[in-house]
Design a protein around this motif. Structure first.
Motif, PDB file in Angstrom:
ATOM      1  N   GLU A   1      35.837  35.070  32.350  1.00 34.52           N
ATOM      2  CA  GLU A   1      34.890  34.423  33.267  1.00 34.52           C
ATOM      3  C   GLU A   1      35.365  34.555  34.709  1.00 34.52           C
ATOM      4  O   GLU A   1      34.574  34.871  35.611  1.00 34.52           O
ATOM      5  N   SER A   2      36.648  34.327  34.943  1.00 32.86           N
ATOM      6  CA  SER A   2      37.197  34.466  36.293  1.00 32.86           C
ATOM      7  C   SER A   2      37.158  35.917  36.756  1.00 32.86           C
ATOM      8  O   SER A   2      36.875  36.206  37.922  1.00 32.86           O
TER       9      SER A   2
ATOM     10  N   LYS B   1      33.765  36.985  38.126  1.00 28.92           N
ATOM     11  CA  LYS B   1      33.428  36.410  39.425  1.00 28.92           C
ATOM     12  C   LYS B   1      34.176  37.088  40.574  1.00 28.92           C
ATOM     13  O   LYS B   1      33.687  37.118  41.701  1.00 28.92           O
ATOM     14  N   ARG B   2      35.321  37.687  40.260  1.00 29.56           N
ATOM     15  CA  ARG B   2      36.222  38.043  41.357  1.00 29.56           C
ATOM     16  C   ARG B   2      36.762  39.467  41.344  1.00 29.56           C
ATOM     17  O   ARG B   2      37.020  40.044  42.402  1.00 29.56           O
TER      18      ARG B   2
END
Length: 359
Positions: free
Chosen positions: A336-337, A340-341
Motif C-alpha cells: 500500500e505504501s 502511494k510513493r
C-alpha cells in the motif's frame, strides 16, 4: 523536448533500472520527452535491446576504458549533433564528462552520498579524491536530484542550494511466476538482493545466518561485480542448507515472490531499489538502522523492522520475527505504501515537471 541521459554502462544495477523505468513510463505516456541515451562503455551490450526501443537514439562509446581523449571528442560531437535541451547524468563515472558540456543545461541524479559510499569500494584516500572531483563537477550543474532525503541533505550540507528530492520508482510486473529454486524451502524465507561487498555489509549478515539453524532460509541474489574470486570465496565459505546463492539474475521478481521477507544490513545507501522492489510485492522488510532505510517507513502500519547494525542486533530481531512467524507475516501493508510513493509513475511525473522547467 529533448533530454539526453548519460550513463556509465548498461550493466543491470539500481541506477540502470531507474533509467529504464523512467524511459518505459515516458513511452507509455506517448513520449512527451524525446529521450536519447549515451552509454560510456560498450560492455553489457546484450542489455541494450530494451533501451533501443525506448529512446530516439542510443550511442554506445567503443572501448571498456571509461574516459579517453577519443571518447571525450566523440561525446562532445554527439551532444552537438543531438542538441538536447537537458543533459541528465546518472552515476559518478558519467559525471566525469560534465566539464566537457558545462555550458548546457545539466541535471544530475545523485544515487550516493560521496565519500560515505566511495570509501567502501575504493578505499578512503581514493574515495576522498572522488568526492572532491564530484563536488567540483556539481558546480556546473543546474539541478542536483537526491534519490532520498538523506542524499539531498548531504549535498545541501556541502553548500549546494539547487538540490531537490525525487525518490526512485519501479513498476511491478502484473504476472510473476515464482522461481523453482524458491519452492520447498524452510520458512520463513528471507531474501537479500544486491552486491556482496563491504558497503552492503553482507559478511555480517551471512555470519549470523551461518551460525543459526532456526532462522529458516536465506536466499542471496547478487554477486561481487569487482571480483569473481572474492564472490566465489564467500559463496564457498557460507554455502550450506540454510543459505542459497543464486548469483546475479536478469529478473529478480520470481525470487522476491517466493520469499517472506527482504533483508539488508547495508551501511550506506542512496535509496535502496531492492528494498523498494520488495515492498512492491508486499514483503516484510528487515533493515539496518540507517537514515535511507528509515525513509521507507511512512507509518507504524508498515511492516518494516530495524536492527542495530551489528551481529547481536540482527540476531535479536530475527529471533523475534521467526518466533512470531507466520502470524507476523503480512502481504499488504508495505505494498500500500509502495503504490502511494514508489511507483515509476510517481517518479516520472516528478522528473517530467523538472524537465519542463528548462523548456
Amino acid at each position: 523536448m529533448k533530454v539526453t541521459i548519460v550513463v556509465p554502462s548498461l550493466r543491470k544495477t539500481g541506477v540502470t533500472e531507474v533509467i529504464k523505468q523512467l524511459l518505459i513510463r515516458n513511452h507509455e505516456e506517448k513520449n512527451p520527452i524525446d529521450f536519447s541515451l549515451i552509454v560510456l562503455r560498450d560492455d553489457f551490450k546484450a542489455n541494450s535491446t530494451i533501451f533501443r526501443s525506448l529512446v530516439s537514439e542510443i550511442h554506445i562509446l567503443t572501448g571498456h576504458n571509461l574516459i579517453t581523449f577519443d571518447k571525450i571528442s566523440e561525446f562532445k560531437k554527439i551532444i552537438l549533433k543531438i542538441s538536447p535541451q537537458v543533459i541528465h547524468f546518472h552515476g559518478f563515472n558519467a559525471e566525469l564528462y560534465i566539464p566537457f558540456v558545462k555550458k548546457n543545461n545539466i541535471i544530475v541524479t545523485a544515487h550516493n552520498m560521496g565519500i560515505g559510499d566511495f570509501k567502501y569500494s575504493y578505499g578512503y584516500f581514493i574515495g576522498l579524491i572522488m568526492s572532491i572531483i564530484q563536488k567540483q563537477n556539481y558546480k556546473y550543474v543546474n539541478k542536483i536530484v537526491g534519490v532520498s532525503k538523506a542524499v539531498t541533505n548531504y549535498y545541501k550540507k556541502l553548500g549546494f542550494k539547487n538540490v531537490k528530492t525525487i525518490e526512485n520508482g519501479v513498476e511491478i510486473p502484473k504476472r510473476i511466476i515464482v522461481n523453482k529454486k524458491m519452492l520447498n524451502l524452510k520458512k520463513p524465507v528471507g531474501i537479500y538482493v544486491g552486491n556482496i561487498d563491504a558497503r552492503k555489509n553482507t559478511s555480517m549478515l551471512l555470519d549470523v545466518f551461518s551460525k543459526e539453524k532456526d532462522f529458516g532460509t536465506l536466499v542471496v541474489v547478487g554477486d561481487n561485480p569487482k571480483s569473481v574470486k572474492k564472490f566465489n570465496l564467500i559463496k564457498n565459505k557460507y554455502k550450506r542448507r540454510n543459505i542459497i546463492f543464486v548469483g546475479r539474475v536478469s529478473n529478480v521478481y520470481p525470487f522476491l515472490c517466493g520469499a517472506n521477507y527482504f533483508i539488508s544490513a547495508s551501511k550506506n545507501e542512496g535509496l535502496p531499489m531492492a528494498a523498494i522492489e520488495a515492498m512492491g510485492v508486499g514483503l516484510d522488510l528487515i533493515l539496518s538502522d540507517i537514515p535511507q532505510h528509515r525513509e521507507l517507513k511512512q507509518n507504524e502500519n508498515n511492516r518494516i523492522y530495524f536492527f542495530k547494525n551489528d551481529e547481536n542486533g540482527l540476531r535479536e530481531l530475527l529471533v523475534k520475527y521467526v518466533e512470531k512467524f507466520p502470524c507476523s507475516y503480512g502481504k499488504l501493508k508495505n505494498k500500500e505504501s509502495f503504490l502511494k510513493r514508489f511507483t515509476a509513475s510517481v517518479m516520472f511525473e516528478k522528473y517530467l515537471k523538472l524537465y519542463y522547467q528548462f523548456n
